[in-house]
Design a protein around this motif. Structure first.
Motif, PDB file in Angstrom:
ATOM      1  N   MET A  79       0.809  -1.211   0.000  1.00 38.37           N
ATOM      2  CA  MET A  79       0.000   0.000   0.000  1.00 38.37           C
ATOM      3  C   MET A  79       0.844   1.264   0.000  1.00 38.37           C
ATOM      4  O   MET A  79       0.287   2.368  -0.065  1.00 38.37           O
ATOM      5  CB  MET A  79      -0.904   0.001   1.238  1.00 38.37           C
ATOM      6  CG  MET A  79      -1.841  -1.185   1.334  1.00 38.37           C
ATOM      7  SD  MET A  79      -2.722  -1.299   2.924  1.00 38.37           S
ATOM      8  CE  MET A  79      -3.969  -0.033   2.713  1.00 38.37           C
ATOM      9  N   LEU A  80       2.167   1.133   0.105  1.00 34.29           N
ATOM     10  CA  LEU A  80       3.051   2.267   0.342  1.00 34.29           C
ATOM     11  C   LEU A  80       4.081   2.450  -0.762  1.00 34.29           C
ATOM     12  O   LEU A  80       4.478   1.493  -1.434  1.00 34.29           O
ATOM     13  CB  LEU A  80       3.805   2.064   1.661  1.00 34.29           C
ATOM     14  CG  LEU A  80       2.978   2.114   2.947  1.00 34.29           C
ATOM     15  CD1 LEU A  80       3.699   1.375   4.060  1.00 34.29           C
ATOM     16  CD2 LEU A  80       2.720   3.566   3.343  1.00 34.29           C
ATOM     17  N   THR A  81       4.535   3.687  -0.887  1.00 37.83           N
ATOM     18  CA  THR A  81       5.752   3.941  -1.646  1.00 37.83           C
ATOM     19  C   THR A  81       6.942   3.776  -0.707  1.00 37.83           C
ATOM     20  O   THR A  81       6.788   3.591   0.504  1.00 37.83           O
ATOM     21  CB  THR A  81       5.764   5.361  -2.221  1.00 37.83           C
ATOM     22  OG1 THR A  81       5.799   6.295  -1.127  1.00 37.83           O
ATOM     23  CG2 THR A  81       4.529   5.626  -3.067  1.00 37.83           C
ATOM     24  N   ARG A  82       8.144   3.875  -1.227  1.00 36.49           N
ATOM     25  CA  ARG A  82       9.339   3.707  -0.411  1.00 36.49           C
ATOM     26  C   ARG A  82       9.503   4.826   0.615  1.00 36.49           C
ATOM     27  O   ARG A  82      10.220   4.665   1.595  1.00 36.49           O
ATOM     28  CB  ARG A  82      10.593   3.660  -1.299  1.00 36.49           C
ATOM     29  CG  ARG A  82      10.756   2.368  -2.059  1.00 36.49           C
ATOM     30  CD  ARG A  82      11.144   1.231  -1.141  1.00 36.49           C
ATOM     31  NE  ARG A  82      12.490   1.432  -0.585  1.00 36.49           N
ATOM     32  CZ  ARG A  82      12.952   0.810   0.477  1.00 36.49           C
ATOM     33  NH1 ARG A  82      12.167  -0.009   1.154  1.00 36.49           N
ATOM     34  NH2 ARG A  82      14.179   1.021   0.896  1.00 36.49           N
ATOM     35  N   TRP A  83       8.824   5.937   0.410  1.00 42.29           N
ATOM     36  CA  TRP A  83       8.934   7.058   1.365  1.00 42.29           C
ATOM     37  C   TRP A  83       7.667   7.192   2.225  1.00 42.29           C
ATOM     38  O   TRP A  83       7.478   8.176   2.910  1.00 42.29           O
ATOM     39  CB  TRP A  83       9.193   8.374   0.615  1.00 42.29           C
ATOM     40  CG  TRP A  83       8.190   8.664  -0.481  1.00 42.29           C
ATOM     41  CD1 TRP A  83       7.020   9.340  -0.368  1.00 42.29           C
ATOM     42  CD2 TRP A  83       8.282   8.248  -1.838  1.00 42.29           C
ATOM     43  NE1 TRP A  83       6.369   9.392  -1.563  1.00 42.29           N
ATOM     44  CE2 TRP A  83       7.127   8.727  -2.504  1.00 42.29           C
ATOM     45  CE3 TRP A  83       9.221   7.533  -2.588  1.00 42.29           C
ATOM     46  CZ2 TRP A  83       6.874   8.504  -3.855  1.00 42.29           C
ATOM     47  CZ3 TRP A  83       8.981   7.306  -3.938  1.00 42.29           C
ATOM     48  CH2 TRP A  83       7.829   7.787  -4.555  1.00 42.29           C
ATOM     49  N   GLY A  84       6.855   6.158   2.213  1.00 44.05           N
ATOM     50  CA  GLY A  84       5.591   6.237   2.908  1.00 44.05           C
ATOM     51  C   GLY A  84       5.674   5.856   4.379  1.00 44.05           C
ATOM     52  O   GLY A  84       6.607   5.180   4.832  1.00 44.05           O
ATOM     53  N   ALA A  85       4.675   6.287   5.138  1.00 39.87           N
ATOM     54  CA  ALA A  85       4.578   6.003   6.566  1.00 39.87           C
ATOM     55  C   ALA A  85       3.160   5.547   6.904  1.00 39.87           C
ATOM     56  O   ALA A  85       2.209   5.818   6.168  1.00 39.87           O
ATOM     57  CB  ALA A  85       4.943   7.238   7.386  1.00 39.87           C
TER      58      ALA A  85
END
Length: 356
Positions: A79-85
């Motif tokens: 559900m995330l990109t590599r810079w996601g939280a």
């Protein structure tokens, strides 16, 4: 092989302590023998997919995995990109009890939010959803646990409000359903009503705590919310070669509502435990015990006077939740009996009476 443990001993530490449900063992035996295609191209995994469609509607897809940590990490990673939280309560399992796997394996940042009942609210989400650009991991997902680590329960309306808030902020919603059966039984509504229809995008569907041996599933409710989940499941070492044995366990749980009946039984045993303690407090046979959370599913959280927990643990294992305050956690399981509960209540009465 002879048993290596005393099967007569009963504990209240975790629903992971319970064995496999007999119907799950029967399903595993039925799935054994002969050859069938590996890595999920088997009739048991196909049956499981149909069952989830029946529960949650057309367009959903289930990805069986070995454990809850794997389900959470792979589902969130997709559900995330590599810079996601990920925004989640501070006591959430993904933050406190998964050994740093979200960060180490998933490669994403957890944004913990302190809340007294382990539940997020729209206001709490909005308070941390902003971003300072490249100086901060960007919140992209909200993760809630149903039922929560404190045994509390989100209502259908609360989940819908969280989903609406998350989506309005451009975030998606993940649900950790390690104890989803307990939540469904307590709410008394169809699974779809408090997941897909309420706006949840990805669900970790728990089986291990509810009578399986090692079987969970990532259930994608909104295909637009994930990317590359097939590849991520493999790279995170959660793709079973003999997947029929993972899927067969979940098939057994979903057949004739075994998952729901087992969750309801565990809830009923927790309610019996709390009611028995409350009755003891009322008649004086139990003293100096107080509760810290409502008992809404299969967990009872209580504060014991000094020395009582250690005395009880001579016969019943359970965990301290907060050693500083004397708070403990008691969990009931699909196989907890009324006799087990009553024996524990009697032990609590004896321990509180004998301890100054």
């Amino acid at each position: 092989m002879d048993p290596l443990h005393d099967a007569s001993r009963r504990h209240f530490a975790s629903d992971n302590y319970a064995g496999a449900h007999p119907e799950v063992i029967t399903a595993l035996a039925a799935a054994n023998g002969g050859h069938t295609v590996s890595y999920g191209e088997d009739p048991y995994t196909a049956r499981l997919q149909r069952q989830f469609v029946e529960l949650l509607g057309e367009g959903v897809e289930a990805f069986p995995v070995f454990n809850g940590t794997g389900a959470n990490v792979v589902g969130l990673q997709a559900m995330l990109t590599r810079w996601g939280a990920v925004i989640t309560p501070a006591v959430a399992h993904i933050h406190t009890d998964e050994g740093g796997a979200p960060e180490k394996v998933g490669g994403f940042k957890i944004v913990p939010v302190h809340t007294p009942d382990a539940k997020l609210t729209p206001d709490l989400i909005r308070s941390v959803a902003g971003s300072r650009g490249v100086h901060q991991a960007v919140p992209q997902v909200v993760s809630i646990t149903q039922s929560t680590e404190l045994g509390t329960l989100y209502s259908v309306d609360e989940i819908a409000a969280i989903a609406d808030t998350a989506h309005a902020l451009g975030l998606t919603l993940h649900m950790d359903g390690a104890r989803i059966a307990n939540a469904a039984a307590a709410l008394g509504v169809p699974l779809r009503e408090f997941t897909r229809d309420a706006g949840v995008d990805v669900l970790s569907f728990g089986g291990t705590k509810n009578g399986a041996i090692g079987a969970e599933a990532i259930v994608v409710l909104n295909p637009d919310a994930v990317t590359g989940i097939d590849f991520l499941r493999k790279s995170a070492m959660q793709l079973a070669s003999k997947m029929r044995f993972v899927s067969a366990q979940l098939v057994a749980l979903l057949t004739d509502d075994l998952w729901l009946r087992s969750g309801a039984h565990a809830n009923a045993m927790a309610a019996r435990l709390r009611a028995g303690i409350e009755a003891g407090l009322a008649d004086g046979s139990i003293t100096r015990v107080s509760f810290t959370q409502p008992t809404q599913t299969n967990g009872v959280f209580a504060i014991l006077p000094p020395g009582v927990a250690d005395r009880l643990r001579e016969d019943f294992r359970f965990y301290d939740w907060n050693e500083a305050t004397g708070e403990v956690r008691w969990l009931t399981s699909w196989d907890t009996t009324e006799a087990d509960v009553d024996a524990f209540i009697a032990a609590i009465a004896a321990a509180t009476s004998a301890t100054p």
